[in-house]
Design an enzyme around this catalytic site. Sequence first.
Site, PDB file in Angstrom:
ATOM      1  N   SER A  50       0.842  -1.195   0.000  1.00  0.00           N
ATOM      2  CA  SER A  50       0.000   0.000   0.000  1.00  0.00           C
ATOM      3  C   SER A  50       0.879   1.248   0.000  1.00  0.00           C
ATOM      4  O   SER A  50       2.097   1.181   0.226  1.00  0.00           O
ATOM      5  CB  SER A  50      -0.890   0.013   1.241  1.00  0.00           C
ATOM      6  OG  SER A  50      -0.105   0.169   2.407  1.00  0.00           O
ATOM      7  N   ASP A  82      -1.139  -1.813  -4.112  1.00  0.00           N
ATOM      8  CA  ASP A  82      -2.523  -1.838  -3.651  1.00  0.00           C
ATOM      9  C   ASP A  82      -3.045  -0.408  -3.518  1.00  0.00           C
ATOM     10  O   ASP A  82      -2.423   0.434  -2.879  1.00  0.00           O
ATOM     11  CB  ASP A  82      -2.580  -2.556  -2.297  1.00  0.00           C
ATOM     12  CG  ASP A  82      -3.994  -2.796  -1.807  1.00  0.00           C
ATOM     13  OD1 ASP A  82      -4.902  -2.914  -2.647  1.00  0.00           O
ATOM     14  OD2 ASP A  82      -4.184  -2.890  -0.577  1.00  0.00           O
ATOM     15  N   GLU A 134     -10.909  -0.438 -10.545  1.00  0.00           N
ATOM     16  CA  GLU A 134     -11.980  -0.655  -9.565  1.00  0.00           C
ATOM     17  C   GLU A 134     -13.240   0.100  -9.956  1.00  0.00           C
ATOM     18  O   GLU A 134     -13.174   1.262 -10.378  1.00  0.00           O
ATOM     19  CB  GLU A 134     -11.549  -0.221  -8.164  1.00  0.00           C
ATOM     20  CG  GLU A 134     -12.641  -0.461  -7.118  1.00  0.00           C
ATOM     21  CD  GLU A 134     -12.151  -0.370  -5.677  1.00  0.00           C
ATOM     22  OE1 GLU A 134     -12.955  -0.697  -4.778  1.00  0.00           O
ATOM     23  OE2 GLU A 134     -10.989   0.000  -5.447  1.00  0.00           O
ATOM     24  N   ASN A 256      -7.946 -10.079  -1.459  1.00  0.00           N
ATOM     25  CA  ASN A 256      -7.012  -9.271  -0.677  1.00  0.00           C
ATOM     26  C   ASN A 256      -7.162  -9.545   0.816  1.00  0.00           C
ATOM     27  O   ASN A 256      -8.280  -9.573   1.337  1.00  0.00           O
ATOM     28  CB  ASN A 256      -7.257  -7.782  -0.938  1.00  0.00           C
ATOM     29  CG  ASN A 256      -6.801  -7.338  -2.311  1.00  0.00           C
ATOM     30  OD1 ASN A 256      -6.545  -8.158  -3.188  1.00  0.00           O
ATOM     31  ND2 ASN A 256      -6.694  -6.044  -2.489  1.00  0.00           N
ATOM     32  N   ILE A 257      -6.035  -9.709   1.487  1.00  0.00           N
ATOM     33  CA  ILE A 257      -6.027  -9.991   2.921  1.00  0.00           C
ATOM     34  C   ILE A 257      -4.982  -9.105   3.595  1.00  0.00           C
ATOM     35  O   ILE A 257      -3.787  -9.212   3.297  1.00  0.00           O
ATOM     36  CB  ILE A 257      -5.736 -11.481   3.185  1.00  0.00           C
ATOM     37  CG1 ILE A 257      -6.830 -12.352   2.555  1.00  0.00           C
ATOM     38  CG2 ILE A 257      -5.620 -11.753   4.687  1.00  0.00           C
ATOM     39  CD1 ILE A 257      -6.507 -13.821   2.500  1.00  0.00           C
ATOM     40  N   ASP A 258      -5.439  -8.242   4.490  1.00  0.00           N
ATOM     41  CA  ASP A 258      -4.545  -7.341   5.208  1.00  0.00           C
ATOM     42  C   ASP A 258      -4.838  -7.349   6.703  1.00  0.00           C
ATOM     43  O   ASP A 258      -3.983  -7.664   7.513  1.00  0.00           O
ATOM     44  CB  ASP A 258      -4.662  -5.921   4.646  1.00  0.00           C
ATOM     45  CG  ASP A 258      -3.658  -4.958   5.265  1.00  0.00           C
ATOM     46  OD1 ASP A 258      -2.768  -5.404   6.010  1.00  0.00           O
ATOM     47  OD2 ASP A 258      -3.741  -3.744   4.996  1.00  0.00           O
ATOM     48  N   SER A 259      -6.075  -7.030   7.085  1.00  0.00           N
ATOM     49  CA  SER A 259      -6.411  -6.943   8.515  1.00  0.00           C
ATOM     50  C   SER A 259      -6.119  -8.250   9.250  1.00  0.00           C
ATOM     51  O   SER A 259      -5.644  -8.233  10.395  1.00  0.00           O
ATOM     52  CB  SER A 259      -7.882  -6.571   8.695  1.00  0.00           C
ATOM     53  OG  SER A 259      -8.150  -5.284   8.181  1.00  0.00           O
TER      54      SER A 259
END
Length: 313
Positions: A50, A82, A134, A256-259
Amino acid sequence: MALVTTKEMFQKAYEGGYAIGAFNVNNMEIIQGITEAAKEENAPVILQVSAGARKYAKHNYLVKLVEAAVLETDLPIALHLDHGEDFEICKACIDGGFTSVMIDGSKHSFEDNIALTKKVVDYAHERGVVVEGELGQLAGIEDDVNVSEEDASFTKPEEVEEFVARTGVDSLAIAIGTSHGAFKFKPGQKPELRFDILEEIQRRLPNFPIVLHGASSVSQEYVNIIAQNGGKLDDAIGIPEDMLRKAASMAVCKINIDSDLRLAFTAGVREHLMNNPAHFDPRQYLTQGREYIKALVKHKIVNVLGCSGAASK
């Protein structure tokens, strides 16, 4: 093996009914935990950065760490930007070694989103880099992305064909009910994905890779560990994993996987320091954070993404 683009990855994922995990990275331990898990599961992986991660760790450090992961694992790894908010950051990442970028023009009007996305696509494709666009806006907060519930909007299926045709994007992020951050829903609110929208988009864009942002599940295990060791995340609610697996079996090729990564890493570090209050060696507590990342990613690869073993296909 060198860094790869997502083009071939997504084609195989679409045909195979699975998705590739796009995991946000901020430091060496997170990168190691993700790629060690992917190596053990023989899974392709996308490491994404990011704007906040670039500010924190610096562009060149992150690129070299990801390149080191390729050498260590010999896996197909894509390096992705990202939520690039403008042409300049996308250009910097394209010129600086990224193999994939996302231009997020979703806050703009439809026509302005097309114009901005096409500008990035034209520049990227000339240099062999792929682009994610997007349509629709997810609610939630994550790094520099901050969208209120009032401003969030589902993707309109009737717009996707024109958007893809006029921009030339290689994949499309859509809004069907996921949300950025760990605090995705109000207490009592039931998480729900709009599979009717996804099905209509898949009908209109056959064999085209779709992306889900904000798709962390917020494991209660890690929430509990943090709570037991001085933190509080009682009202964190994520997306049910069975819904994500269903999406991965359809047109969704990138999740997408971040948290979830942040929760796992924090849980590991907190637990280690609470159990070993005299420890002050970062190698000790960061190791446990890395191991929690690894366990989480292996779980996602096997049970959510369905891409275990896909690196060699």
